[in-house]
Design a protein around this motif. Structure first.
Motif, PDB file in Angstrom:
ATOM      1  N   TRP A  32       0.844  -1.365   0.019  1.00 37.66           N
ATOM      2  CA  TRP A  32       0.013   0.111  -0.017  1.00 37.66           C
ATOM      3  C   TRP A  32       0.827   1.430  -0.022  1.00 37.66           C
ATOM      4  CZ3 TRP A  32      -4.768   0.142  -1.361  1.00 37.66           C
ATOM      5  CH2 TRP A  32      -5.576  -0.872  -1.330  1.00 37.66           C
ATOM      6  N   TYR A  44      -9.643   2.626   0.574  1.00 32.18           N
ATOM      7  CA  TYR A  44      -9.731   1.376   1.213  1.00 32.18           C
ATOM      8  C   TYR A  44     -10.126   1.493   2.719  1.00 32.18           C
ATOM      9  CZ  TYR A  44      -7.719  -2.865   3.427  1.00 32.18           C
ATOM     10  OH  TYR A  44      -7.364  -3.739   4.210  1.00 32.18           O
ATOM     11  N   LEU A 110      -9.473  -3.280  -3.930  1.00 27.26           N
ATOM     12  CA  LEU A 110     -10.435  -2.418  -3.620  1.00 27.26           C
ATOM     13  C   LEU A 110     -11.846  -3.120  -4.329  1.00 27.26           C
ATOM     14  CD1 LEU A 110      -9.044   1.178  -4.600  1.00 27.26           C
ATOM     15  CD2 LEU A 110      -9.944   0.167  -2.109  1.00 27.26           C
TER      16      LEU A 110
END
Length: 345
Positions: A32, A44, A110
């Motif tokens: 991330w 998210y 996602l």
């Protein structure tokens, strides 16, 4: 048509940070802190903050109130639940098919969360119906989409748009399918949402309407996700960003709005106290304008820049957390502003 390649399960020769939304290079390992789209991780986190399960909502009062609804209210309630069950079922499967072609592993993550949320939405429809009615009625409601002509017409519109992509994946069918997705999640739910919120403001079926509020909040994030994917894809693939595609977007949203207006008149019309057909039509055109602006294609209807159903604004279009109208105080009720109003442009 330009070839569209599926994302590899893993690739030791590619970077972790994807080089493109579609047809890019990526190891498919998610970090991330090294995602290519800066908006992906905040989205998210917002999706996680929204986490809820149907069992959290008590439907004890709804069970009794369902019996007290007018015949028109009960018929609309049943048909709209049947519609939502179809749309979210299709969406669960479709989202995974889109994810197969997203090079960026953060966007695939996602889409995985999105698919899970759609499953929760479907569970909520089962939970509502099993709480307020008998199994025979529930089974009948889940069969509506197969036999109701008005419902079939609008569902076919979405299904054909999705199928064109799933059966012939290309860059062109990909971006077109994203448009249909925004129509599904950002327009085709909204006359149904208005019906449930109208029940709530009349102190009816508050438990069901609370879950609809949760679903509404999820769907707004989904719209934002797909809108971002479309805009990023067009930016990275300028050959797709043509006047022909812009005309396609406007044309499909107008067709969708006509179908949603037809559905709204059919299922709600002027038979439900508190909602008028002309008001609902204006609201749908307002939402169609809002969605095409979010995609970057401007308004498709002259005017319709303000929400004509002002009372819906208290059920805020929230994308930042789990608080909802049903958990607010009277003071909060009066503090709807430009930051959380459906009218925000």
């Amino acid at each position: 048509m330009p070839e569209l390649k599926k994302r590899a399960l893993y690739d030791t020769t590619a970077p972790n940070k994807s080089t493109g939304i579609i047809n890019g290079e990526s190891s498919n390992i998610l970090n991330w802190d090294d995602a290519s789209k800066k908006w992906a991780y905040p989205m998210y986190k917002n999706m996680l903050r929204n986490f809820w399960i149907p069992d959290e909502v008590s439907l004890i009062n709804d069970r009794n109130q369902y019996k007290e609804l007018t015949e028109e209210e009960r018929d609309a309630f049943n048909k709209i639940i049947g519609l939502l069950a179809f749309l979210d079922s299709v969406q669960t499967d479709f989202s995974s098919k889109v994810a197969d072609y997203l090079t960026d592993s953060s966007l695939n993550a996602l889409m995985t969360v999105l698919a899970f949320q759609e499953v929760v939405h479907n569970e909520s429809y089962t939970y509502v119906l099993s709480s307020v009615t008998d199994s025979q009625t529930q089974e009948k409601i889940f069969e509506y989409w197969k036999t109701d002509e008005v419902l079939l017409e609008r569902n076919k519109f979405i299904a054909e748009g999705y199928t064109a992509f799933t059966e012939n994946p290309s860059k062109e069918t990909f971006v077109r399918a994203i448009v249909y997705d925004v129509i599904l999640e950002g327009l085709f739910f909204y006359s149904g949402f208005a019906f449930f919120y109208n029940l709530a403001r009349n102190e009816k079926m508050l438990g069901t309407s609370k879950m609809i509020n949760f679903i509404n909040r999820d769907e707004q994030l989904h719209v934002t996700l797909f809108a971002n994917i479309l805009k990023e894809t067009l930016k990275e693939n300028p050959e797709l960003d043509t006047e022909e595609f812009a005309a396609f977007v406007r044309e499909q949203f107008k067709k969708a709005a006509d179908l949603e207006i037809k559905w709204g008149n059919y299922v709600v019309g002027d038979n439900i106290e508190g909602i008028h057909s002309y008001e609902l039509e204006s609201y749908i055109k307002f939402m169609a304008n809002k969605r095409t602006r979010e995609l970057g294609f401007g308004n498709i209807y002259e005017g319709y820049r303000r929400n004509p159903m002002k009372w819906i604004s208290v059920y805020n279009d929230n994308t930042t957390g789990k608080a909802d109208f049903f958990e607010t105080t009277v003071t909060d009720y009066n503090l709807v502003d430009a930051d959380n109003d459906f009218d925000s442009l």
